[in-house]
Motif scaffolding. Structure first.
Motif, short mmCIF file in Angstrom:
data_model
loop_
_atom_site.label_atom_id
_atom_site.label_comp_id
_atom_site.label_asym_id
_atom_site.label_seq_id
_atom_site.Cartn_x
_atom_site.Cartn_y
_atom_site.Cartn_z
N ALA A 134 103.12 63.99 30.54
CA ALA A 134 102.16 65.02 30.94
C ALA A 134 102.79 66.39 30.75
O ALA A 134 103.98 66.57 31.02
CB ALA A 134 101.73 64.84 32.39
N ASP A 135 101.99 67.31 30.28
CA ASP A 135 102.49 68.67 30.08
C ASP A 135 102.08 69.56 31.24
O ASP A 135 101.22 69.24 32.03
CB ASP A 135 101.98 69.25 28.76
CG ASP A 135 100.45 69.32 28.72
OD1 ASP A 135 99.81 68.70 29.58
OD2 ASP A 135 99.92 70.01 27.84
N ILE A 136 102.78 70.67 31.34
CA ILE A 136 102.46 71.71 32.32
C ILE A 136 102.14 72.97 31.55
O ILE A 136 102.94 73.41 30.72
CB ILE A 136 103.63 71.95 33.29
CG1 ILE A 136 103.91 70.68 34.11
CG2 ILE A 136 103.34 73.12 34.21
CD1 ILE A 136 105.14 70.78 34.97
N LYS A 137 100.97 73.53 31.80
CA LYS A 137 100.57 74.75 31.11
C LYS A 137 100.19 75.78 32.16
O LYS A 137 99.13 75.72 32.77
CB LYS A 137 99.38 74.48 30.18
CG LYS A 137 98.96 75.69 29.37
CD LYS A 137 97.79 75.36 28.46
CE LYS A 137 97.36 76.59 27.65
NZ LYS A 137 96.18 76.30 26.81
N ILE A 138 101.10 76.72 32.38
CA ILE A 138 100.88 77.74 33.40
C ILE A 138 100.43 79.05 32.76
O ILE A 138 101.05 79.54 31.82
CB ILE A 138 102.15 77.98 34.24
CG1 ILE A 138 102.53 76.69 34.98
CG2 ILE A 138 101.94 79.10 35.24
CD1 ILE A 138 103.73 76.82 35.87
N GLU A 139 99.31 79.58 33.25
CA GLU A 139 98.81 80.88 32.82
C GLU A 139 98.95 81.87 33.97
O GLU A 139 98.84 81.50 35.14
CB GLU A 139 97.36 80.77 32.35
CG GLU A 139 97.20 79.91 31.11
CD GLU A 139 95.78 79.92 30.57
OE1 GLU A 139 94.91 80.57 31.20
OE2 GLU A 139 95.54 79.28 29.53
N PHE A 140 99.18 83.14 33.60
CA PHE A 140 99.50 84.16 34.60
C PHE A 140 98.48 85.30 34.54
O PHE A 140 97.96 85.63 33.47
CB PHE A 140 100.89 84.73 34.36
CG PHE A 140 101.95 83.70 34.11
CD1 PHE A 140 102.57 83.08 35.17
CD2 PHE A 140 102.31 83.34 32.82
CE1 PHE A 140 103.54 82.11 34.95
CE2 PHE A 140 103.28 82.39 32.59
CZ PHE A 140 103.90 81.78 33.66
N SER A 141 98.24 85.90 35.69
CA SER A 141 97.43 87.12 35.76
C SER A 141 97.87 87.91 36.98
O SER A 141 98.44 87.35 37.93
CB SER A 141 95.93 86.80 35.84
OG SER A 141 95.63 86.09 37.03
#
Length: 289
Positions: A134-141
């Motif tokens: 499983a991958d982890i995809k973190i987006e930031f704002s």
């Protein structure tokens, strides 16, 4: 005498073990190669069967059982070789797909191998281990409040995990640029579940026109491997005048109100003075008649 008998016994035991071992072990079945699988992805798995007998084996069939697993075969779930010669091996290649909602983890795929050895049907059972990764995809704002130069404000960082795996042991370290950090520069968040988010807020004092939010995010992935990501996001800053025009702050009208009050007071005083002067002139005029 006892030691001699003991040594002879050990020699005979290991000699028999070496002779019988290939027959008792039957076949060696193991994964030779596998592609990384993620939920919803398709990949190949290569299973190697090694003939450790002193004879050729014929009509070799390997069948995988996916019952109850979040895996399905793409095509056939069994493969066939007419013959595997002694001390040789063959690769059985299967294409499999992980279910879209598969939970990442380790799974055991049962198998059954059938073959003919010296005109006798033989069967081997076992399991093959495979991992759904499983991958982890973190987006930031970032979200700012009271972003006015030479004033205190706040910066809220939002971290959204759009991957299939949970991000663990998440921490954030901020490197200020264009502002002074009034709160701690390092924050421990903990865990960010898949399809979830977390926020953390920093108190700052803006000093320059073009501040930038720089941070380093550390976390552990599905395999407990440490990952590091950096984020650099430009921040918007306003002068007091710009913020007032945009309605971000209310204009201070205290001076205006004081000016109006003083004007009214002066107007009242002037009115009384003029009124007294007119009365005085009227009396003088009446006395001279």
């Amino acid at each position: 005498m006892f030691m001699i008998k003991t040594n002879i016994f050990i020699f005979i035991f290991f000699t028999m073990l070496l002779v019988l071992l290939p027959w008792t072990q039957a076949l060696v079945v193991q994964i030779a190669e596998t592609e990384i699988l993620f939920p919803g992805s398709v990949g190949n798995i290569t299973i190697e069967i090694e003939n450790i007998f002193n004879e050729d084996i014929k009509d070799v069939t390997l069948k995988l059982d996916f019952t109850g697993l979040p895996l399905i075969p793409v095509g056939s779930s069994q493969e066939f070789f007419e013959e595997i010669q002694e001390d040789d091996e063959e690769d059985f290649v299967f294409t499999i797909k992980a279910a879209n909602d598969a939970t990442p983890g380790d799974y055991q795929i049962p198998y059954i191998v059938t073959y003919v050895l010296e005109d006798e049907q033989k069967t081997n059972n076992g399991t093959i281990g495979i991992t759904i990764n499983a991958d982890i995809k973190i987006e930031f704002s970032v979200f700012q409040e009271n972003q006015i130069i030479n004033k205190e404000g706040t910066i809220t960082l939002t971290l959204v995990n759009k991957g299939f795996a949970d991000a663990k042991f998440v921490s954030v370290k901020v490197f200020p640029e264009g502002y002074t950090l009034l709160s701690e520069d390092t924050v421990y968040i903990g865990k960010i579940d898949s399809d979830d988010f977390e926020t953390t807020t920093f108190r700052v004092f803006y000093q320059e026109d073009d501040p930038v939010f720089n941070a380093r995010i550390e976390y552990s992935d599905f395999n407990n491997q440490k990952k590091i990501e950096t984020v650099s996001l430009p921040l918007k800053i306003y002068t007091v005048e710009e913020a007032t025009k945009l309605g971000l702050i209310e204009e201070n009208k205290t001076g205006l109100y004081i000016g109006i009050v003083l004007t009214l007071i002066l107007a009242g005083i002037l009115y009384r003075v003029i009124r007294k002067q007119r009365r005085k002139q009227r009396r003088l005029s009446e006395n001279t008649r």
